[in-house]
Design a protein around this motif. Sequence first.
Motif, mmCIF file in Angstrom:
data_model
loop_
_atom_site.group_PDB
_atom_site.id
_atom_site.type_symbol
_atom_site.label_atom_id
_atom_site.label_comp_id
_atom_site.label_asym_id
_atom_site.label_seq_id
_atom_site.Cartn_x
_atom_site.Cartn_y
_atom_site.Cartn_z
ATOM 1 N N MET A 87 -9.793 -7.321 11.972
ATOM 2 C CA MET A 87 -9.504 -8.600 11.480
ATOM 3 C C MET A 87 -10.738 -9.389 11.147
ATOM 4 S SD MET A 87 -6.815 -10.655 11.665
ATOM 5 C CE MET A 87 -6.971 -12.317 11.075
ATOM 6 N N ALA A 131 -7.407 -1.889 15.600
ATOM 7 C CA ALA A 131 -6.932 -1.757 14.427
ATOM 8 C C ALA A 131 -5.346 -2.122 14.614
ATOM 9 C CB ALA A 131 -6.751 -0.279 13.800
ATOM 10 N N THR A 132 -5.047 -3.069 15.668
ATOM 11 C CA THR A 132 -3.779 -3.587 15.902
ATOM 12 C C THR A 132 -3.634 -4.827 15.148
ATOM 13 O OG1 THR A 132 -4.211 -5.094 17.794
ATOM 14 C CG2 THR A 132 -3.735 -2.750 18.358
ATOM 15 N N GLU A 147 -3.781 -12.649 19.688
ATOM 16 C CA GLU A 147 -3.345 -11.778 21.089
ATOM 17 C C GLU A 147 -4.443 -10.863 21.019
ATOM 18 O OE1 GLU A 147 0.707 -10.788 21.153
ATOM 19 O OE2 GLU A 147 1.379 -12.849 21.040
ATOM 20 N N ALA A 184 -2.665 -7.390 16.387
ATOM 21 C CA ALA A 184 -2.604 -8.436 17.518
ATOM 22 C C ALA A 184 -3.348 -9.857 17.188
ATOM 23 C CB ALA A 184 -2.916 -7.524 18.929
ATOM 24 N N PHE A 192 -2.065 1.677 26.466
ATOM 25 C CA PHE A 192 -3.182 0.904 26.794
ATOM 26 C C PHE A 192 -3.762 1.343 28.280
ATOM 27 C CE2 PHE A 192 -1.617 -2.051 23.424
ATOM 28 C CZ PHE A 192 -2.268 -1.310 22.475
ATOM 29 N N GLY A 220 -14.177 -7.449 10.802
ATOM 30 C CA GLY A 220 -13.772 -6.673 9.639
ATOM 31 C C GLY A 220 -14.452 -6.944 8.436
ATOM 32 N N LYS A 228 0.810 -1.430 0.081
ATOM 33 C CA LYS A 228 -0.105 0.007 -0.118
ATOM 34 C C LYS A 228 0.692 1.361 0.060
ATOM 35 C CE LYS A 228 -4.107 -2.185 2.131
ATOM 36 N NZ LYS A 228 -5.152 -2.210 3.121
ATOM 37 N N ASN A 278 -1.878 3.034 21.809
ATOM 38 C CA ASN A 278 -1.036 2.040 20.987
ATOM 39 C C ASN A 278 -0.066 1.371 22.096
ATOM 40 O OD1 ASN A 278 -0.268 0.570 18.684
ATOM 41 N ND2 ASN A 278 1.728 2.002 18.615
HETATM 42 P P1 NDP Z 1 0.753 -2.381 10.923
HETATM 43 O O1 NDP Z 1 2.048 -3.580 11.182
HETATM 44 O O2 NDP Z 1 0.994 -0.949 10.112
HETATM 45 O O3 NDP Z 1 0.705 -2.332 12.497
HETATM 46 C C1 NDP Z 1 0.449 -2.914 13.590
HETATM 47 C C2 NDP Z 1 -0.366 -2.184 14.636
HETATM 48 O O4 NDP Z 1 -0.612 -3.135 15.658
HETATM 49 C C3 NDP Z 1 0.747 -1.433 15.424
HETATM 50 O O5 NDP Z 1 0.034 -0.462 16.130
HETATM 51 C C4 NDP Z 1 1.436 -2.271 16.468
HETATM 52 O O6 NDP Z 1 1.712 -1.680 17.701
HETATM 53 C C5 NDP Z 1 0.000 -3.115 16.862
HETATM 54 N N1 NDP Z 1 0.544 -4.386 17.401
HETATM 55 C C6 NDP Z 1 0.818 -5.471 16.803
HETATM 56 N N2 NDP Z 1 1.267 -6.680 17.625
HETATM 57 C C7 NDP Z 1 0.491 -6.397 18.882
HETATM 58 C C8 NDP Z 1 0.206 -7.023 20.077
HETATM 59 N N3 NDP Z 1 0.481 -8.157 20.129
HETATM 60 N N4 NDP Z 1 -0.338 -6.365 20.926
HETATM 61 C C9 NDP Z 1 -0.735 -5.007 20.866
HETATM 62 N N5 NDP Z 1 -0.752 -4.091 19.715
HETATM 63 C C10 NDP Z 1 -0.061 -4.712 18.817
HETATM 64 O O7 NDP Z 1 -0.480 -3.377 10.582
HETATM 65 P P2 NDP Z 1 -1.959 -2.666 9.789
HETATM 66 O O8 NDP Z 1 -2.113 -1.439 10.514
HETATM 67 O O9 NDP Z 1 -1.717 -2.798 8.407
HETATM 68 O O10 NDP Z 1 -2.870 -4.081 10.065
HETATM 69 C C11 NDP Z 1 -3.404 -3.825 11.374
HETATM 70 C C12 NDP Z 1 -4.660 -4.931 11.446
HETATM 71 O O11 NDP Z 1 -5.998 -4.447 10.435
HETATM 72 C C13 NDP Z 1 -4.609 -6.319 10.722
HETATM 73 O O12 NDP Z 1 -4.941 -7.322 11.580
HETATM 74 C C14 NDP Z 1 -5.177 -6.225 9.220
HETATM 75 O O13 NDP Z 1 -5.421 -7.293 8.959
HETATM 76 C C15 NDP Z 1 -6.341 -5.444 9.681
HETATM 77 N N6 NDP Z 1 -7.090 -4.742 8.430
HETATM 78 C C16 NDP Z 1 -8.100 -5.076 8.229
HETATM 79 C C17 NDP Z 1 -8.751 -4.322 6.909
HETATM 80 C C18 NDP Z 1 -10.110 -4.824 6.567
HETATM 81 O O14 NDP Z 1 -10.683 -4.505 5.612
HETATM 82 N N7 NDP Z 1 -10.961 -5.184 7.611
HETATM 83 C C19 NDP Z 1 -8.012 -3.492 6.116
HETATM 84 C C20 NDP Z 1 -6.667 -3.240 6.436
HETATM 85 C C21 NDP Z 1 -6.265 -3.629 7.649
HETATM 86 P P3 NDP Z 1 3.312 -1.064 17.815
HETATM 87 O O15 NDP Z 1 3.225 0.464 17.181
HETATM 88 O O16 NDP Z 1 3.513 -1.086 19.169
HETATM 89 O O17 NDP Z 1 4.208 -1.931 16.953
#
Ligand code: NDP
Length: 277
Positions: free
Chosen positions: A218, A191-192, A199, A194, A177, A241, A65, A150
């Motif tokens: 998700m 929107a994490t 998780e 996790a 959190f 989602g 993207k 976040n």
């Molecule tokens: P990114 O990798 O850009 O961001 C990940 C985010 O999740 C960060 O804020 C990260 O925190 C946080 N994170 C990751 N693991 C954990 C954890 N174990 N506990 C808490 N926070 C966590 O991913 P995206 O933003 O691209 O995607 C996020 C989700 O959105 C995905 O599950 C994706 O499938 C979903 N999605 C769904 C769409 C739909 O059409 N339904 C469209 C787009 C996305 P940190 O900054 O601390 O690393």
Amino acid sequence: MDRYAVIGNPVAHSKSPAIHAAFAAQTGQTLAYEALLAPLDGFAATVTAFRTAGGRGCNVTVPFKLEAFALAERRSPRAQAAGAVNTLKFDADGIYGDNTDGAGLVRDLTYNLDCPLAGRGILLLGAGGAARGVMLPLLAAAPARLTLANRTVARAEALVAEFAAGAGNTPLAAGSFADLAGSQFDVVINATAASLADEAPPLPPGLYAPGALAYDMMYGRGDTAFLAAARRDGAAHLADGLGMLVEQAAESFLLWRGVRPETAPVLAELRRQIEGR
Ligand code: NDP
């Protein structure tokens, strides 16, 4: 025949070909829509080859993207704000980039889930690409307040600082959190990433106001750890989602074809297939 595609890596699992085929059948449009696997170092080449072969537009999914944003010669304001592009349109003026994810989320909440956002308290969990992509459309829906939390607090603070100028009267806040303890929200959006690891973000108890909705971006995994925790914590409504996926596809279809398809029957059929009902 007009050709469209979803380009990603991996992409075989994508529901987009089925969704767009259903939209085309429903609206009487003649088009072909395929899934194209691009090499990790070959996104631009894949787009160029598809366009040269007569492609009219494409959806873009993980992990391209940001590259799609860079490739676009013109961009919609919402793509500009998202810093990412999930829809490309090819025409005589070149490559146009849009981002329909946030509009898809807001439409899913507002129409499919009957959860209007105006005047509501919204909590957005995460500060990655998905969170950034929905900020502008969420603010445009005029919530009473929008709070970002976040794991890495600095990323949430940076996002809030970036969008503060466009927030109008909506108070924006960022934190960890743990900082959420004692607050309540009407809509909590995960929107994490996790849920990908089964998780849930470690949220303090008591976040859900009476009648509140917990929404996980998700989809396709049934109850995620986040939704299970939300149920235990008293969230009145739960949603995944899948509706966002179908609504963002409808926004792309509208951009390409000038007609908005009916999403409800397509969403119902997709859910039936995914959940085996
Ligand atoms: P990114 O990798 O850009 O961001 C990940 C985010 O999740 C960060 O804020 C990260 O925190 C946080 N994170 C990751 N693991 C954990 C954890 N174990 N506990 C808490 N926070 C966590 O991913 P995206 O933003 O691209 O995607 C996020 C989700 O959105 C995905 O599950 C994706 O499938 C979903 N999605 C769904 C769409 C739909 O059409 N339904 C469209 C787009 C996305 P940190 O900054 O601390 O690393």
